[in-house]
Structure formats: structure tokens, C-alpha cells
Design a protein around this motif. Structure first.
Motif, PDB file in Angstrom:
ATOM      1  N   LYS A 138       0.832  -1.208   0.000  1.00 61.92           N
ATOM      2  CA  LYS A 138       0.000   0.000   0.000  1.00 61.92           C
ATOM      3  C   LYS A 138       0.868   1.260   0.000  1.00 61.92           C
ATOM      4  CE  LYS A 138      -3.906   1.987   2.511  1.00 61.92           C
ATOM      5  NZ  LYS A 138      -4.822   1.847   3.643  1.00 61.92           N
ATOM      6  N   SER A 139       2.151   1.107   0.346  1.00 59.80           N
ATOM      7  CA  SER A 139       3.063   2.240   0.528  1.00 59.80           C
ATOM      8  C   SER A 139       4.089   2.322  -0.597  1.00 59.80           C
ATOM      9  CB  SER A 139       3.808   2.100   1.854  1.00 59.80           C
ATOM     10  OG  SER A 139       2.901   1.997   2.926  1.00 59.80           O
ATOM     11  N   ILE A 140       4.717   3.499  -0.691  1.00 62.97           N
ATOM     12  CA  ILE A 140       5.879   3.684  -1.550  1.00 62.97           C
ATOM     13  C   ILE A 140       6.953   4.401  -0.737  1.00 62.97           C
ATOM     14  CG2 ILE A 140       4.536   3.770  -3.690  1.00 62.97           C
ATOM     15  CD1 ILE A 140       5.114   6.829  -3.668  1.00 62.97           C
ATOM     16  N   VAL A 141       8.192   4.381  -1.236  1.00 58.70           N
ATOM     17  CA  VAL A 141       9.308   5.050  -0.579  1.00 58.70           C
ATOM     18  C   VAL A 141       9.879   6.067  -1.550  1.00 58.70           C
ATOM     19  CG1 VAL A 141      11.591   4.735   0.453  1.00 58.70           C
ATOM     20  CG2 VAL A 141       9.815   3.018   0.817  1.00 58.70           C
ATOM     21  N   VAL A 142      10.125   7.288  -1.068  1.00 54.89           N
ATOM     22  CA  VAL A 142      10.696   8.349  -1.903  1.00 54.89           C
ATOM     23  C   VAL A 142      11.844   9.016  -1.166  1.00 54.89           C
ATOM     24  CG1 VAL A 142       8.564   8.806  -3.169  1.00 54.89           C
ATOM     25  CG2 VAL A 142       9.031  10.074  -1.084  1.00 54.89           C
ATOM     26  N   SER A 143      12.782   9.577  -1.933  1.00 47.91           N
ATOM     27  CA  SER A 143      13.886  10.369  -1.385  1.00 47.91           C
ATOM     28  C   SER A 143      13.899  11.703  -2.100  1.00 47.91           C
ATOM     29  CB  SER A 143      15.223   9.664  -1.601  1.00 47.91           C
ATOM     30  OG  SER A 143      15.260   8.455  -0.892  1.00 47.91           O
ATOM     31  N   PHE A 144      14.203  12.757  -1.353  1.00 48.93           N
ATOM     32  CA  PHE A 144      14.216  14.093  -1.933  1.00 48.93           C
ATOM     33  C   PHE A 144      15.205  14.971  -1.183  1.00 48.93           C
ATOM     34  CE2 PHE A 144      10.877  13.752   1.194  1.00 48.93           C
ATOM     35  CZ  PHE A 144      11.047  14.871   1.991  1.00 48.93           C
ATOM     36  N   GLU A 145      15.562  16.084  -1.825  1.00 47.11           N
ATOM     37  CA  GLU A 145      16.449  17.048  -1.199  1.00 47.11           C
ATOM     38  C   GLU A 145      15.614  17.994  -0.350  1.00 47.11           C
ATOM     39  OE1 GLU A 145      20.186  19.884  -2.371  1.00 47.11           O
ATOM     40  OE2 GLU A 145      18.794  19.278  -3.937  1.00 47.11           O
ATOM     41  N   ASN A 146      16.051  18.201   0.879  1.00 50.57           N
ATOM     42  CA  ASN A 146      15.334  19.024   1.837  1.00 50.57           C
ATOM     43  C   ASN A 146      16.245  20.162   2.286  1.00 50.57           C
ATOM     44  OD1 ASN A 146      14.216  18.508   5.238  1.00 50.57           O
ATOM     45  ND2 ASN A 146      13.314  19.820   3.729  1.00 50.57           N
ATOM     46  N   SER A 147      15.833  21.410   2.021  1.00 51.86           N
ATOM     47  CA  SER A 147      16.606  22.589   2.433  1.00 51.86           C
ATOM     48  C   SER A 147      15.976  23.195   3.676  1.00 51.86           C
ATOM     49  CB  SER A 147      16.626  23.634   1.314  1.00 51.86           C
ATOM     50  OG  SER A 147      17.201  23.094   0.161  1.00 51.86           O
ATOM     51  N   GLN A 148      16.771  23.367   4.712  1.00 55.08           N
ATOM     52  CA  GLN A 148      16.260  23.911   5.965  1.00 55.08           C
ATOM     53  C   GLN A 148      17.170  25.017   6.470  1.00 55.08           C
ATOM     54  OE1 GLN A 148      15.939  20.830   8.897  1.00 55.08           O
ATOM     55  NE2 GLN A 148      14.378  19.705   7.775  1.00 55.08           N
TER      56      GLN A 148
END
Length: 145
Positions: free
Chosen positions: A96-106
Motif C-alpha cells: 500500500k506504501s511507496i518510498v521516496v527520497s528528496f532534497e530538503n533545504s532547511q
């Protein structure tokens, strides 16, 4: 420089810029599709000029582009492009799920830091997903845009 030469020079520059724009194209390939929970992941290649390519993944839930609100991750921008994305086999208990990766600027202590964040997304309904951080296992419900 005369006015005529200036106008000709500006015209040539604009023409070269416009001719460069016609070389822009987008190629999409479906790399994952779950017809039970209505996930789809597309690999996108943005080709601007013959030597300039940008690749990323877009995720769709119920044929709507998945846009995660930036405030969920203390980011000033919403997240719609992913560095990596994948789903589970239909026989897996987490399908039911998926996995994602992304760039996070904080912003932290007045400095901008850039992180790569990996999360698992599980739909609650058409407008909400459970976001599970893969490192800390913390969960939050995010309303999709």
C-alpha cells in the motif's frame, strides 16, 4: 554603436534564445504502477539543450501529481520532484506504501543546510498520506496539495 546595429544585435540574441527553447523536451517512463492502491511513479528526463539533462521522479496517487507540503519538512518549497522513488511488490505486506527520497533545504541557526530525506508514504484517503521518516520512524499525516 548605431541604433540599427543595436536592434539587430538584440534581435539575434532573442532569436538564438527562442531557437534554444524549441530543443526543450520531456521524456517520461512509467517505472512503477500499483493498480490496487493507485500509485504510479514516472521517471522524467528534462532535456533543455543537447548537452543539458535533468532527471527526477514524479509520483502520482489516483492520477494526481503528489505534492508534499514543504512545511511538513521545515522546507520553504513544496516537494514534487524526487531523487529516487520505488514501490513494493504486489505480494508484499507493505504494497500500500511507496518510498521516496528528496532534497530538503532547511534553515538552522541562520544557515541553510541541505539534507537528503527518505520517507515512506501510505495513503489515508485521496488527500492525506502518512509520512514515515525512514531514519527516525516518526510519523505525521500530511495533507496533499
Amino acid at each position: 554603436m548605431s541604433l540599427r546595429k543595436t536592434i539587430t544585435l538584440v534581435g539575434c540574441l532573442l532569436l538564438s534564445m527562442l531557437s534554444g527553447c524549441k530543443n526543450h523536451r520531456v521524456e517520461r517512463t512509467v517505472v512503477y504502477e500499483n493498480t490496487v492502491y493507485h500509485w504510479r511513479i514516472d521517471h522524467v528526463v528534462d532535456i533543455f539543450l543537447p548537452d543539458n539533462k535533468r532527471q527526477y521522479y514524479e509520483v502520482f496517487l489516483n492520477d494526481r501529481l503528489l505534492i508534499l507540503p514543504g512545511h511538513t519538512f521545515n522546507d520553504k518549497n513544496d516537494i514534487r520532484e524526487f531523487i529516487a522513488a520505488g514501490g513494493f511488490d504486489i505480494g508484499h505486506w507493505r504494497n500500500k506504501s511507496i518510498v521516496v527520497s528528496f532534497e530538503n533545504s532547511q534553515l538552522r541557526d541562520g544557515h541553510e543546510i541541505r539534507l537528503i530525506r527518505s520517507v515512506m508514504l501510505t495513503p489515508v484517503n485521496e488527500k492525506e498520506v502518512i509520512v514515515t521518516d525512514m531514519v527516525t520512524q516518526q510519523q505525521v499525516i500530511a495533507e496533499l496539495k
